[in-house]
Design a protein around this motif. Structure first.
Motif, short mmCIF file in Angstrom:
data_model
loop_
_atom_site.label_atom_id
_atom_site.label_comp_id
_atom_site.label_asym_id
_atom_site.label_seq_id
_atom_site.Cartn_x
_atom_site.Cartn_y
_atom_site.Cartn_z
N ASN A 1 -22.93 1.16 -25.25
CA ASN A 1 -24.28 0.82 -24.80
C ASN A 1 -24.77 -0.47 -25.44
O ASN A 1 -25.37 -1.32 -24.79
CB ASN A 1 -25.25 1.95 -25.15
N TYR B 1 -28.30 -5.13 -14.15
CA TYR B 1 -28.22 -4.17 -15.25
C TYR B 1 -29.42 -4.30 -16.17
O TYR B 1 -30.05 -3.30 -16.55
CB TYR B 1 -26.94 -4.38 -16.07
N GLU C 1 -26.66 4.08 -8.87
CA GLU C 1 -25.67 4.63 -9.78
C GLU C 1 -25.91 4.15 -11.21
O GLU C 1 -25.76 4.91 -12.16
CB GLU C 1 -24.27 4.23 -9.31
N LEU C 2 -26.28 2.87 -11.34
CA LEU C 2 -26.53 2.29 -12.66
C LEU C 2 -27.71 2.96 -13.35
O LEU C 2 -27.65 3.33 -14.52
CB LEU C 2 -26.79 0.79 -12.52
N SER C 3 -28.80 3.14 -12.62
CA SER C 3 -29.98 3.79 -13.17
C SER C 3 -29.66 5.23 -13.58
O SER C 3 -30.08 5.71 -14.64
CB SER C 3 -31.11 3.77 -12.15
N LYS D 1 -26.79 6.37 -14.51
CA LYS D 1 -25.93 6.37 -15.70
C LYS D 1 -26.76 6.20 -16.98
O LYS D 1 -26.54 6.87 -17.98
CB LYS D 1 -24.89 5.25 -15.61
N ILE D 2 -27.74 5.29 -16.94
CA ILE D 2 -28.60 5.09 -18.10
C ILE D 2 -29.41 6.35 -18.37
O ILE D 2 -29.55 6.78 -19.52
CB ILE D 2 -29.53 3.87 -17.89
N GLU E 1 -28.57 9.36 -17.63
CA GLU E 1 -27.65 10.36 -18.17
C GLU E 1 -27.46 10.18 -19.67
O GLU E 1 -27.43 11.15 -20.43
CB GLU E 1 -26.30 10.25 -17.46
N GLU E 2 -27.35 8.91 -20.10
CA GLU E 2 -27.21 8.62 -21.53
C GLU E 2 -28.47 9.05 -22.30
O GLU E 2 -28.37 9.62 -23.39
CB GLU E 2 -26.97 7.12 -21.74
N GLU F 1 -28.69 12.84 -22.42
CA GLU F 1 -27.70 13.38 -23.36
C GLU F 1 -28.26 13.42 -24.77
O GLU F 1 -28.02 14.37 -25.54
CB GLU F 1 -26.43 12.52 -23.33
#
Length: 260
Positions: free
Chosen positions: A28, A167, A183-185, A187-188, A190-191, A194
């Motif tokens: 990241n 990004y 998809e990018l949003s 993924k962020i 999801e991080e 988490e």
């Protein structure tokens, strides 16, 4: 930085704790810096810089959130939610970074290029730009070359002018807690989720909250006791402010007197 704790479930990347935890993941951190700087960051070292300067930084009420070394340059990245003399903070940060890298006997030529990066949830210059890059220059003669190696970058989550990568714009939206269907949003998000759904990070955050409250209470108690000693308020009034028994306050005052 946030002075008031937000409920864990309501945290966004604008919270200092969540941002630091997000940046602790090397992937990241490298990706974000690469997008901000426009060139690949190949190497990251979490070098214990924060620990070695802890006393000095706490004395100034300042914390270096992320210390990164890469390509022989130094980067300091900090989340900012309030405008707290950022120009002067930047000046101080650069000087501390220089102290880290310049050893006794080194030449001034050995001072490394430094980047202080503020991710702001407000527009620091009211120009609606997403990205501001500040460097020193000669103000009265245009063709004078002057490069002291200091760069200060301000990112504005609210800005709409200026071109930045997809990004970076998506990340800045995420700082404000705004996610879209890309998809990018996702993924962020999801991080971020988490971290938020981790018992480990939640417990650490709650522990830090208790610690901060304890420190605030201790500071308030010291201030009120000083006001009693100086005759600014009565001990009865101090008891009301601190919600403490007068006898307990008298004991604390005596202990302070004995120490002197």
């Amino acid at each position: 930085m946030n002075s008031k704790k937000i409920k864990w479930e309501d945290l966004t990347l604008s919270d200092n704790y969540l941002f630091q935890t997000y940046m602790e993941k090397e992937e990241n951190c490298k990706k974000l810096l690469t997008e901000i700087l426009g060139r690949p960051v190949r190497k990251i070292e979490y070098s214990g810089f924060e620990e070695s300067y802890k006393a000095k930084l706490e004395a100034k009420g300042i914390r270096l959130d992320v210390y990164i070394e890469g390509d022989e340059k130094i980067y300091n990245v900090e989340m900012q939610t309030t405008d707290e003399a950022l120009d002067k903070r930047s000046r101080y940060y650069h000087s501390v970074l220089d102290l880290k890298t310049l050893q006794p006997g080194d030449s001034y030529r050995d001072i490394r290029e430094s980047y202080v990066i503020f991710i702001c949830t407000f527009d620091p210059f009211d120009k609606n730009e997403v990205y501001y890059h500040i460097q020193n220059q000669c103000t009265n003669v245009r063709d004078v070359e002057y490069d002291d190696g200091m760069h200060t970058i301000y990112l504005n989550t609210k800005g709409s002018k200026g071109k930045v990568s997809n990004y970076l714009k998506t990340f800045l939206n995420a700082v404000d807690g705004v996610f879209d269907s890309s998809e990018l949003s996702a993924k962020i998000k999801e991080e971020v989720d988490e971290i938020k759904y981790s018992d480990k990070w939640r417990e650490e955050y709650m522990f830090q909250e208790v610690h901060d409250q304890d420190m605030m209470l201790k500071g308030k108690r010291i201030t009120v006791l000083k006001m009693v000693r100086d005759g600014d308020i009565t001990i009865d009034r101090a008891g009301e402010i601190l919600k403490m028994d007068v006898k307990e306050l008298q004991k604390l005052l005596k202990e302070d007197y004995d120490k002197e």
